[in-house]
Scaffold this motif. Structure first.
Motif, PDB file in Angstrom:
ATOM      1  N   ALA A   1       0.833  -1.205   0.000  1.00  0.00           N
ATOM      2  CA  ALA A   1       0.000   0.000   0.000  1.00  0.00           C
ATOM      3  C   ALA A   1       0.867   1.254   0.000  1.00  0.00           C
ATOM      4  N   ASP A   2       2.007   1.214   0.705  1.00  0.00           N
ATOM      5  CA  ASP A   2       2.924   2.359   0.725  1.00  0.00           C
ATOM      6  C   ASP A   2       3.454   2.662  -0.674  1.00  0.00           C
ATOM      7  N   VAL A   3       3.826   1.616  -1.400  1.00  0.00           N
ATOM      8  CA  VAL A   3       4.318   1.793  -2.773  1.00  0.00           C
ATOM      9  C   VAL A   3       3.228   2.403  -3.644  1.00  0.00           C
ATOM     10  N   ALA A   4       2.003   1.899  -3.508  1.00  0.00           N
ATOM     11  CA  ALA A   4       0.883   2.417  -4.306  1.00  0.00           C
ATOM     12  C   ALA A   4       0.591   3.872  -3.973  1.00  0.00           C
ATOM     13  N   LEU A   5       0.634   4.226  -2.679  1.00  0.00           N
ATOM     14  CA  LEU A   5       0.358   5.600  -2.264  1.00  0.00           C
ATOM     15  C   LEU A   5       1.400   6.560  -2.827  1.00  0.00           C
ATOM     16  N   SER A   6       2.675   6.209  -2.709  1.00  0.00           N
ATOM     17  CA  SER A   6       3.739   7.065  -3.233  1.00  0.00           C
ATOM     18  C   SER A   6       3.639   7.222  -4.744  1.00  0.00           C
ATOM     19  N   THR A   7       3.409   6.118  -5.434  1.00  0.00           N
ATOM     20  CA  THR A   7       3.375   6.138  -6.898  1.00  0.00           C
ATOM     21  C   THR A   7       2.160   6.897  -7.425  1.00  0.00           C
ATOM     22  N   SER A   8       1.091   6.948  -6.651  1.00  0.00           N
ATOM     23  CA  SER A   8      -0.108   7.679  -7.079  1.00  0.00           C
ATOM     24  C   SER A   8       0.102   9.188  -7.060  1.00  0.00           C
ATOM     25  N   ALA A   9       1.060   9.664  -6.268  1.00  0.00           N
ATOM     26  CA  ALA A   9       1.172  11.110  -6.065  1.00  0.00           C
ATOM     27  C   ALA A   9       2.519  11.708  -6.451  1.00  0.00           C
ATOM     28  N   VAL A  10       3.616  11.059  -6.079  1.00  0.00           N
ATOM     29  CA  VAL A  10       4.933  11.693  -6.206  1.00  0.00           C
ATOM     30  C   VAL A  10       5.369  11.905  -7.661  1.00  0.00           C
ATOM     31  N   PRO A  11       5.223  10.926  -8.575  1.00  0.00           N
ATOM     32  CA  PRO A  11       5.637  11.193  -9.958  1.00  0.00           C
ATOM     33  C   PRO A  11       4.955  12.418 -10.573  1.00  0.00           C
TER      34      PRO A  11
ATOM     35  N   GLY B   1       2.009  20.468 -15.322  1.00  0.00           N
ATOM     36  CA  GLY B   1       0.905  20.439 -14.377  1.00  0.00           C
ATOM     37  C   GLY B   1      -0.448  20.212 -15.007  1.00  0.00           C
ATOM     38  N   GLU B   2      -0.505  20.151 -16.321  1.00  0.00           N
ATOM     39  CA  GLU B   2      -1.793  19.970 -16.991  1.00  0.00           C
ATOM     40  C   GLU B   2      -2.286  18.532 -16.803  1.00  0.00           C
ATOM     41  N   ILE B   3      -3.549  18.403 -16.425  1.00  0.00           N
ATOM     42  CA  ILE B   3      -4.116  17.094 -16.159  1.00  0.00           C
ATOM     43  C   ILE B   3      -5.589  17.090 -16.553  1.00  0.00           C
ATOM     44  N   SER B   4      -6.036  16.045 -17.215  1.00  0.00           N
ATOM     45  CA  SER B   4      -7.432  15.958 -17.636  1.00  0.00           C
ATOM     46  C   SER B   4      -8.319  15.661 -16.430  1.00  0.00           C
ATOM     47  N   LEU B   5      -9.598  15.923 -16.559  1.00  0.00           N
ATOM     48  CA  LEU B   5     -10.544  15.670 -15.469  1.00  0.00           C
ATOM     49  C   LEU B   5     -10.556  14.190 -15.106  1.00  0.00           C
ATOM     50  N   ASP B   6     -10.553  13.321 -16.116  1.00  0.00           N
ATOM     51  CA  ASP B   6     -10.585  11.881 -15.840  1.00  0.00           C
ATOM     52  C   ASP B   6      -9.329  11.431 -15.101  1.00  0.00           C
ATOM     53  N   ARG B   7      -8.168  11.929 -15.514  1.00  0.00           N
ATOM     54  CA  ARG B   7      -6.922  11.583 -14.827  1.00  0.00           C
ATOM     55  C   ARG B   7      -6.922  12.121 -13.408  1.00  0.00           C
ATOM     56  N   CYS B   8      -7.453  13.316 -13.243  1.00  0.00           N
ATOM     57  CA  CYS B   8      -7.514  13.955 -11.931  1.00  0.00           C
ATOM     58  C   CYS B   8      -8.369  13.118 -10.979  1.00  0.00           C
ATOM     59  N   ILE B   9      -9.534  12.693 -11.449  1.00  0.00           N
ATOM     60  CA  ILE B   9     -10.434  11.874 -10.621  1.00  0.00           C
ATOM     61  C   ILE B   9      -9.798  10.520 -10.331  1.00  0.00           C
ATOM     62  N   ALA B  10      -9.119   9.937 -11.339  1.00  0.00           N
ATOM     63  CA  ALA B  10      -8.455   8.648 -11.124  1.00  0.00           C
ATOM     64  C   ALA B  10      -7.362   8.769 -10.062  1.00  0.00           C
ATOM     65  N   GLN B  11      -6.609   9.869 -10.121  1.00  0.00           N
ATOM     66  CA  GLN B  11      -5.542  10.059  -9.142  1.00  0.00           C
ATOM     67  C   GLN B  11      -6.083  10.174  -7.725  1.00  0.00           C
ATOM     68  N   LEU B  12      -7.083  11.031  -7.541  1.00  0.00           N
ATOM     69  CA  LEU B  12      -7.623  11.195  -6.184  1.00  0.00           C
ATOM     70  C   LEU B  12      -8.299   9.906  -5.710  1.00  0.00           C
ATOM     71  N   PHE B  13      -8.875   9.141  -6.641  1.00  0.00           N
ATOM     72  CA  PHE B  13      -9.482   7.860  -6.271  1.00  0.00           C
ATOM     73  C   PHE B  13      -8.436   6.917  -5.693  1.00  0.00           C
TER      74      PHE B  13
END
Length: 314
Positions: A71-81, A92-104
């Protein structure tokens, strides 16, 4: 960037600013982000490798620790890159779908970690209070069911947020002053009523993380009561030491989150970049420090790490 205030237009592309107000320092700020990410990947991957390849570590406590490392690896990889892309390439440009996927993935992984910490507290409770029944209670079948339940709870509670956000019209702004997408940070740019988003977010918080904290507290109250009844000082010390690593990890995981929540609620005078930096500490610190804490405080893991890194010493 054009800001539109009429409901005829809904933004489908957003721009993450990174650390607002410190844009000129992004290159320097990226150094601790990058180092923490590398340490997190290496430390947690090594931990998972050791647990899977060492037969003596295939016990419930270490299997739960393996879940936590994943879970730690998944959490870091979801945000840090994403944050590093902003710091290094201004991407910094991000689509709405990518944005929702990231926060999910960020929110669901955070809830997964909370659930794993709760199960680890229950594991310590059974090990100390009912040692003779420990192996009969924590069978491989039960551990598998616990893992599936944690997964279903985390993803199931966050999944409705996708539809709650997709129904909104984002016409106020498309500039997100953060390194990652977050639920309410995105919803507040909607021209629609977001009361249901607010109340559902409150429900998720209370039914997962808050409930987990309460149950962990109760578990450790029962553990401490049992420990103080142990007459042998050696057994007393051993029981306390087995819980030490877990208590450190719990403090590290929930402490920054509680501090961030308090500053967002009451720290209206605090600069925006402080809020963003504190939020990033919740993502950076636990994945980086958890394997270090368990590696230092758990003798079996420490010996295996030494054997891998310094084979001639053993």
């Amino acid at each position: 960037m054009l800001i539109l205030n009429h409901t005829g237009v809904s933004h489908t592309v957003f721009r993450l600013l990174g650390i607002p107000g410190l844009e000129d320092q992004h290159m320097w700020i990226s150094i601790p982000f990058f180092m923490s990410y590398v340490i997190s990947l290496l430390g947690n991957s090594l931990l998972i490798f050791i647990i899977f390849t060492t037969r003596s570590l295939r016990e419930p406590m270490y299997l739960f620790l393996c879940m936590l490392a994943g879970a730690d690896v998944a959490l870091s990889t979801s945000a840090v890159p994403q944050a590093l892309a902003i710091f290094w390439f201004h991407a910094g440009e991000i689509s709405l779908d990518r944005c929702i996927a990231q926060l999910f993935f960020i929110h669901s992984t955070f809830i997964s970690e909370s659930g794993i910490l709760l199960v680890m507290a229950f594991d310590r409770y059974i090990a100390i209070c009912y040692p003779l029944r420990y192996t009969t209670i924590f069978t491989n079948a039960l551990i598998g069911k616990i893992g599936v339940t944690i997964f279903l709870r985390s993803y199931g509670t966050i999944f409705p947020i996708i539809f709650l956000l997709k129904r909104l019209t984002f016409c106020r702004n498309n500039i997100l002053p953060h390194t990652v997408c977050e639920d309410m940070g995105l919803a507040k740019f909607s021209c629609d009523d977001i009361q249901i988003n607010i109340w559902y977010g409150f429900f998720v918080l209370m039914s997962t993380v808050t409930l987990d904290v309460m149950l962990i507290f109760i578990s450790y109250v029962l553990i401490l009561r049992a420990v103080f009844r142990i007459p042998s000082q050696d057994a007393h010390h051993k029981a306390v030491s087995t819980c030490g690593s877990h208590v450190c990890v719990i403090t590290l995981f929930y402490g920054p989150g509680i501090l961030t929540t308090l500053t967002q609620r009451f720290g209206h005078h605090i600069a925006p970049h402080i809020h963003v930096l504190l939020a990033n500490v919740c993502i950076l610190a636990p994945p980086m420090l958890n394997p270090i804490i368990y590696g230092v405080k758990t003798k079996q893991i420490r010996n295996q790490v030494t054997q891998i890194l310094f084979p001639k010493v053993i």
